[in-house]
Write a protein that holds these residues in place. Sequence first.
Motif, short mmCIF file in Angstrom:
data_model
loop_
_atom_site.label_atom_id
_atom_site.label_comp_id
_atom_site.label_asym_id
_atom_site.label_seq_id
_atom_site.Cartn_x
_atom_site.Cartn_y
_atom_site.Cartn_z
N LEU A 163 0.86 -1.19 0.00
CA LEU A 163 0.00 0.00 0.00
C LEU A 163 0.89 1.24 0.00
CD1 LEU A 163 -2.80 1.34 0.27
CD2 LEU A 163 -2.55 1.13 2.75
N VAL A 164 0.69 2.11 -0.98
CA VAL A 164 1.46 3.35 -1.09
C VAL A 164 0.52 4.52 -0.83
CG1 VAL A 164 2.92 4.78 -2.56
CG2 VAL A 164 2.98 2.28 -2.79
N LEU A 165 0.76 5.22 0.27
CA LEU A 165 -0.08 6.37 0.63
C LEU A 165 0.60 7.65 0.17
CD1 LEU A 165 -1.30 5.50 4.25
CD2 LEU A 165 -2.54 5.25 2.09
N VAL A 166 -0.10 8.42 -0.65
CA VAL A 166 0.44 9.68 -1.16
C VAL A 166 -0.49 10.81 -0.75
CG1 VAL A 166 1.66 8.64 -3.11
CG2 VAL A 166 -0.74 9.30 -3.37
N PRO A 167 0.00 12.06 -0.73
CA PRO A 167 -0.81 13.17 -0.26
C PRO A 167 -1.90 13.63 -1.23
CG PRO A 167 1.54 13.66 -0.10
CD PRO A 167 1.38 12.45 -0.95
N SER A 168 -1.74 13.34 -2.53
CA SER A 168 -2.69 13.91 -3.49
C SER A 168 -2.79 13.03 -4.74
CB SER A 168 -2.22 15.31 -3.92
OG SER A 168 -1.02 15.20 -4.68
N LYS A 193 -14.32 1.13 -4.25
CA LYS A 193 -14.12 0.34 -5.47
C LYS A 193 -12.64 -0.04 -5.62
CE LYS A 193 -14.91 0.41 -10.48
NZ LYS A 193 -15.44 1.20 -11.61
N ILE A 194 -11.76 0.92 -5.33
CA ILE A 194 -10.32 0.66 -5.42
C ILE A 194 -9.89 -0.36 -4.37
CG2 ILE A 194 -8.08 1.73 -4.93
CD1 ILE A 194 -9.02 2.31 -7.71
N LEU A 195 -10.43 -0.23 -3.15
CA LEU A 195 -10.06 -1.15 -2.08
C LEU A 195 -10.55 -2.57 -2.37
CD1 LEU A 195 -10.56 1.00 1.15
CD2 LEU A 195 -8.43 0.42 -0.03
N GLU A 196 -11.69 -2.68 -3.03
CA GLU A 196 -12.19 -4.01 -3.41
C GLU A 196 -11.21 -4.69 -4.35
OE1 GLU A 196 -16.07 -3.53 -5.07
OE2 GLU A 196 -16.98 -2.88 -3.17
N ALA A 197 -10.69 -3.94 -5.33
CA ALA A 197 -9.72 -4.50 -6.26
C ALA A 197 -8.42 -4.86 -5.54
CB ALA A 197 -9.43 -3.49 -7.38
N TYR A 198 -8.04 -4.03 -4.59
CA TYR A 198 -6.81 -4.28 -3.81
C TYR A 198 -6.94 -5.55 -2.98
CZ TYR A 198 -3.07 -3.24 -0.41
OH TYR A 198 -1.96 -3.30 0.40
N ARG A 199 -8.07 -5.70 -2.32
CA ARG A 199 -8.29 -6.89 -1.47
C ARG A 199 -8.38 -8.16 -2.31
NH1 ARG A 199 -11.88 -3.22 1.39
NH2 ARG A 199 -13.59 -4.00 0.11
N ALA A 200 -8.86 -8.03 -3.53
CA ALA A 200 -9.09 -9.21 -4.38
C ALA A 200 -7.88 -9.62 -5.21
CB ALA A 200 -10.27 -8.94 -5.32
N THR A 201 -6.77 -8.86 -5.11
CA THR A 201 -5.61 -9.12 -5.96
C THR A 201 -4.36 -9.39 -5.13
OG1 THR A 201 -6.58 -7.53 -7.52
CG2 THR A 201 -4.33 -8.30 -7.97
N PRO A 202 -4.07 -10.64 -4.83
CA PRO A 202 -2.85 -10.96 -4.07
C PRO A 202 -1.60 -10.48 -4.81
CG PRO A 202 -4.31 -12.85 -4.16
CD PRO A 202 -4.86 -11.84 -5.12
N GLY A 203 -0.64 -9.95 -4.07
CA GLY A 203 0.62 -9.54 -4.66
C GLY A 203 0.59 -8.19 -5.36
N CYS A 204 -0.53 -7.46 -5.25
CA CYS A 204 -0.62 -6.19 -5.97
C CYS A 204 -0.09 -5.02 -5.15
CB CYS A 204 -2.07 -5.91 -6.37
SG CYS A 204 -3.13 -5.44 -4.99
N CYS A 205 -0.03 -3.88 -5.81
CA CYS A 205 0.38 -2.62 -5.17
C CYS A 205 -0.68 -1.58 -5.48
CB CYS A 205 1.74 -2.18 -5.70
SG CYS A 205 2.26 -0.53 -5.13
N LEU A 206 -1.08 -0.83 -4.46
CA LEU A 206 -2.08 0.23 -4.63
C LEU A 206 -1.46 1.57 -4.27
CD1 LEU A 206 -4.92 1.46 -4.96
CD2 LEU A 206 -5.39 0.77 -2.59
N ILE A 207 -1.60 2.56 -5.17
CA ILE A 207 -1.16 3.93 -4.90
C ILE A 207 -2.41 4.78 -4.73
CG2 ILE A 207 0.22 5.87 -5.73
CD1 ILE A 207 1.59 3.89 -7.67
N THR A 208 -2.59 5.36 -3.56
CA THR A 208 -3.82 6.10 -3.29
C THR A 208 -3.60 7.23 -2.28
OG1 THR A 208 -6.10 5.95 -2.44
CG2 THR A 208 -4.47 4.45 -1.48
N PRO A 209 -4.33 8.33 -2.44
CA PRO A 209 -4.35 9.36 -1.40
C PRO A 209 -5.59 9.23 -0.52
CG PRO A 209 -5.24 10.28 -3.41
CD PRO A 209 -4.95 8.81 -3.68
N GLY A 210 -6.40 8.18 -0.77
CA GLY A 210 -7.71 8.09 -0.11
C GLY A 210 -7.80 7.11 1.03
#
Length: 202
Positions: A115-120, A145-162
């Motif tokens: 999980l990559v947390l960014v400010p914007s 919607k983004i978190l659903e995709a993140y939870r359903a995809t093992p080994g993935c990376c999510l970049i989000t400010p939310g």
Amino acid sequence: MKRLWSGGGSSEPLARTIVLTSATLSTPGFQNSSRWRAIEIATGVDPSSGMVLTDLTTAIEPVKFGRMRVRFADPRAPAQRLDAAGNIPPEALTYSVAVIRAAMDASGATNGRTLVLVPSYADVERLAPLLPAAIAHRQGTPIQKILEAYRATPGCCLITPGAWVGADLPQGSSKNLVIPRIPSLRPDLAGKAMSRSCSATR
């Protein structure tokens, strides 16, 4: 704080639960046996009441949740500062991408998520072209919607400010957390935001 904790005598407290945190819980000149004393004086909190947890490691339960390891950026790393045009120096962006890729490689080996947390959302747009394998949370897409995709995809990376607050991430769903930039306002904007906040609360 004393009003929140004690309620001013016989009246009900203004807050039934208080979370008080500190980086060190210490004050210069106090020894370990008295490290809470300054906080007790300032807030009215009484550790002997049985209502105060002074050691969070007793609640984190490493056996159940695993141990957290924190790694700070190399002191020689380029500063992640925005210039007048709102851009990050190329060398700073390159450093962020390298750190995120290392986290993705480490967690991906065990199908863990990063999980990559960014400010914007502007940060998302800067990083997304350089990390095409990551899920980029773009403006206008609901966080759920983004978190659903993140939870359903093992080994993935999510970049989000939310996902700074209130993200629904089940236990063990994230192996690595990367924070390239702290979400703080520039000093000139912070003053304007404070002014607007004060005006709104009058």
